[in-house]
Design a protein around this motif. Sequence first.
Motif, PDB file in Angstrom:
ATOM      1  N   GLY A   1      52.729   1.068  32.004  1.00  0.00           N
ATOM      2  CA  GLY A   1      53.665   2.147  31.720  1.00  0.00           C
ATOM      3  C   GLY A   1      54.465   2.555  32.939  1.00  0.00           C
ATOM      4  N   VAL A   2      54.803   1.557  33.781  1.00  0.00           N
ATOM      5  CA  VAL A   2      55.650   1.845  34.962  1.00  0.00           C
ATOM      6  C   VAL A   2      56.886   0.947  34.905  1.00  0.00           C
ATOM      7  CG1 VAL A   2      53.632   2.463  36.361  1.00  0.00           C
ATOM      8  CG2 VAL A   2      54.545   0.120  36.495  1.00  0.00           C
ATOM      9  N   GLU A   3      57.840   1.212  35.783  1.00  0.00           N
ATOM     10  CA  GLU A   3      59.041   0.391  35.878  1.00  0.00           C
ATOM     11  C   GLU A   3      58.688  -0.969  36.494  1.00  0.00           C
ATOM     12  OE1 GLU A   3      62.179   1.268  34.890  1.00  0.00           O
ATOM     13  OE2 GLU A   3      61.261   3.104  34.095  1.00  0.00           O
ATOM     14  N   ILE A   4      59.363  -2.013  36.059  1.00  0.00           N
ATOM     15  CA  ILE A   4      59.163  -3.347  36.619  1.00  0.00           C
ATOM     16  C   ILE A   4      59.462  -3.340  38.125  1.00  0.00           C
ATOM     17  CG2 ILE A   4      61.491  -4.068  35.913  1.00  0.00           C
ATOM     18  CD1 ILE A   4      60.426  -6.905  35.609  1.00  0.00           C
ATOM     19  N   SER A   5      60.415  -2.510  38.542  1.00  0.00           N
ATOM     20  CA  SER A   5      60.769  -2.450  39.965  1.00  0.00           C
ATOM     21  C   SER A   5      59.590  -1.959  40.805  1.00  0.00           C
ATOM     22  CB  SER A   5      61.973  -1.539  40.184  1.00  0.00           C
ATOM     23  OG  SER A   5      61.667  -0.230  39.753  1.00  0.00           O
ATOM     24  N   GLN A   6      58.726  -1.151  40.222  1.00  0.00           N
ATOM     25  CA  GLN A   6      57.553  -0.680  40.974  1.00  0.00           C
ATOM     26  C   GLN A   6      56.596  -1.840  41.247  1.00  0.00           C
ATOM     27  OE1 GLN A   6      55.409   2.749  39.374  1.00  0.00           O
ATOM     28  NE2 GLN A   6      53.908   2.619  41.035  1.00  0.00           N
ATOM     29  N   ILE A   7      56.372  -2.683  40.232  1.00  0.00           N
ATOM     30  CA  ILE A   7      55.505  -3.860  40.432  1.00  0.00           C
ATOM     31  C   ILE A   7      56.117  -4.757  41.503  1.00  0.00           C
ATOM     32  CG2 ILE A   7      54.453  -5.879  39.340  1.00  0.00           C
ATOM     33  CD1 ILE A   7      53.411  -3.201  38.248  1.00  0.00           C
ATOM     34  N   SER A   8      57.403  -4.967  41.407  1.00  0.00           N
ATOM     35  CA  SER A   8      58.096  -5.815  42.386  1.00  0.00           C
ATOM     36  C   SER A   8      57.932  -5.253  43.798  1.00  0.00           C
ATOM     37  CB  SER A   8      59.577  -5.909  42.002  1.00  0.00           C
ATOM     38  OG  SER A   8      60.305  -6.525  43.035  1.00  0.00           O
ATOM     39  N   ARG A   9      58.089  -3.951  43.941  1.00  0.00           N
ATOM     40  CA  ARG A   9      57.979  -3.337  45.275  1.00  0.00           C
ATOM     41  C   ARG A   9      56.555  -3.416  45.813  1.00  0.00           C
ATOM     42  NH1 ARG A   9      61.758   0.804  43.288  1.00  0.00           N
ATOM     43  NH2 ARG A   9      59.959   2.103  42.846  1.00  0.00           N
ATOM     44  N   ILE A  10      55.563  -3.266  44.933  1.00  0.00           N
ATOM     45  CA  ILE A  10      54.169  -3.399  45.390  1.00  0.00           C
ATOM     46  C   ILE A  10      53.924  -4.836  45.856  1.00  0.00           C
ATOM     47  CG2 ILE A  10      51.728  -3.308  44.735  1.00  0.00           C
ATOM     48  CD1 ILE A  10      52.523  -1.139  42.646  1.00  0.00           C
ATOM     49  N   GLU A  11      54.384  -5.806  45.071  1.00  0.00           N
ATOM     50  CA  GLU A  11      54.132  -7.217  45.417  1.00  0.00           C
ATOM     51  C   GLU A  11      54.837  -7.635  46.698  1.00  0.00           C
ATOM     52  OE1 GLU A  11      54.760  -9.814  42.052  1.00  0.00           O
ATOM     53  OE2 GLU A  11      53.026  -8.985  40.992  1.00  0.00           O
ATOM     54  N   ARG A  12      55.967  -6.978  47.019  1.00  0.00           N
ATOM     55  CA  ARG A  12      56.672  -7.303  48.256  1.00  0.00           C
ATOM     56  C   ARG A  12      56.163  -6.481  49.440  1.00  0.00           C
ATOM     57  NH1 ARG A  12      61.877  -5.669  47.626  1.00  0.00           N
ATOM     58  NH2 ARG A  12      61.518  -4.842  45.550  1.00  0.00           N
ATOM     59  N   GLY A  13      55.182  -5.633  49.200  1.00  0.00           N
ATOM     60  CA  GLY A  13      54.610  -4.837  50.288  1.00  0.00           C
ATOM     61  C   GLY A  13      55.532  -3.725  50.749  1.00  0.00           C
ATOM     62  N   VAL A  14      56.450  -3.330  49.878  1.00  0.00           N
ATOM     63  CA  VAL A  14      57.434  -2.307  50.248  1.00  0.00           C
ATOM     64  C   VAL A  14      56.869  -0.903  50.069  1.00  0.00           C
ATOM     65  CG1 VAL A  14      59.718  -1.378  49.703  1.00  0.00           C
ATOM     66  CG2 VAL A  14      59.337  -3.843  49.650  1.00  0.00           C
ATOM     67  N   ILE A  15      55.987  -0.736  49.080  1.00  0.00           N
ATOM     68  CA  ILE A  15      55.422   0.603  48.869  1.00  0.00           C
ATOM     69  C   ILE A  15      53.900   0.576  48.961  1.00  0.00           C
ATOM     70  CG2 ILE A  15      57.298   1.662  47.557  1.00  0.00           C
ATOM     71  CD1 ILE A  15      55.756   1.016  44.995  1.00  0.00           C
ATOM     72  N   ASN A  16      53.405   1.709  49.421  1.00  0.00           N
ATOM     73  CA  ASN A  16      51.977   1.927  49.594  1.00  0.00           C
ATOM     74  C   ASN A  16      51.500   2.659  48.348  1.00  0.00           C
ATOM     75  OD1 ASN A  16      49.445   2.233  50.697  1.00  0.00           O
ATOM     76  ND2 ASN A  16      50.128   3.384  52.499  1.00  0.00           N
ATOM     77  N   THR A  17      51.049   1.892  47.375  1.00  0.00           N
ATOM     78  CA  THR A  17      50.771   2.499  46.068  1.00  0.00           C
ATOM     79  C   THR A  17      49.499   3.350  46.109  1.00  0.00           C
ATOM     80  OG1 THR A  17      50.848   2.049  43.691  1.00  0.00           O
ATOM     81  CG2 THR A  17      49.436   0.620  44.989  1.00  0.00           C
ATOM     82  N   SER A  18      49.272   4.062  45.038  1.00  0.00           N
ATOM     83  CA  SER A  18      48.153   5.012  44.973  1.00  0.00           C
ATOM     84  C   SER A  18      46.898   4.344  44.415  1.00  0.00           C
ATOM     85  CB  SER A  18      48.534   6.170  44.065  1.00  0.00           C
ATOM     86  OG  SER A  18      48.705   5.692  42.735  1.00  0.00           O
ATOM     87  N   ILE A  19      45.758   5.007  44.651  1.00  0.00           N
ATOM     88  CA  ILE A  19      44.503   4.449  44.144  1.00  0.00           C
ATOM     89  C   ILE A  19      44.434   4.474  42.622  1.00  0.00           C
ATOM     90  CG2 ILE A  19      43.148   4.795  46.240  1.00  0.00           C
ATOM     91  CD1 ILE A  19      41.984   7.356  44.930  1.00  0.00           C
ATOM     92  N   THR A  20      45.126   5.411  41.968  1.00  0.00           N
ATOM     93  CA  THR A  20      45.087   5.386  40.495  1.00  0.00           C
ATOM     94  C   THR A  20      45.907   4.207  39.947  1.00  0.00           C
ATOM     95  OG1 THR A  20      46.861   7.028  40.321  1.00  0.00           O
ATOM     96  CG2 THR A  20      44.605   7.844  40.172  1.00  0.00           C
ATOM     97  N   THR A  21      47.008   3.873  40.628  1.00  0.00           N
ATOM     98  CA  THR A  21      47.770   2.692  40.198  1.00  0.00           C
ATOM     99  C   THR A  21      46.963   1.426  40.465  1.00  0.00           C
ATOM    100  OG1 THR A  21      49.897   3.786  40.558  1.00  0.00           O
ATOM    101  CG2 THR A  21      49.914   1.384  40.534  1.00  0.00           C
TER     102      THR A  21
END
Lengths: 77, 77
Positions: free
Chosen positions: B36-56
Amino acid sequence: MDNQDKKSILISFGGNLRQLRLAKGLTQEQLANELGVEISQISRIERGVINTSITTLYAISKALEIDVSEFFVFDAN
Amino acid sequence: MDNQDKKSILISFGGNLRQLRLAKGLTQEQLANELGVEISQISRIERGVINTSITTLYAISKALEIDVSEFFVFDAN
């Protein structure tokens, strides 16, 4: 995952952190010093108030020498 | 942990996520929909651009049916 699920995960995660930290004989202050963060941040994570980042999770797991998966062992309710 | 360490962890974490997602035969879009998130969020996590949260992180591990610790298996450099 709705907000209630998130809150419940954060509270369980925080409780696990507190238990595992105490089992290692560390105070919140000692863990905070090892991580280079404020003691209030450790307190907020343990109370489930903040949704910490994966790099902080990783740093905590290294500091406590505990596998990251152990923080996510939740009792079924 | 300095910023360089954090960046390196995020890039390794993201690479692991991409590899594990592909091993499960899921596209970024399918994983995003499951979470239930934007595809861009997955892309940013996979590229190491964002420091995602423990719930994600937890939601991803459930969606992929993979232990959270697997995302933190880093090759020694």
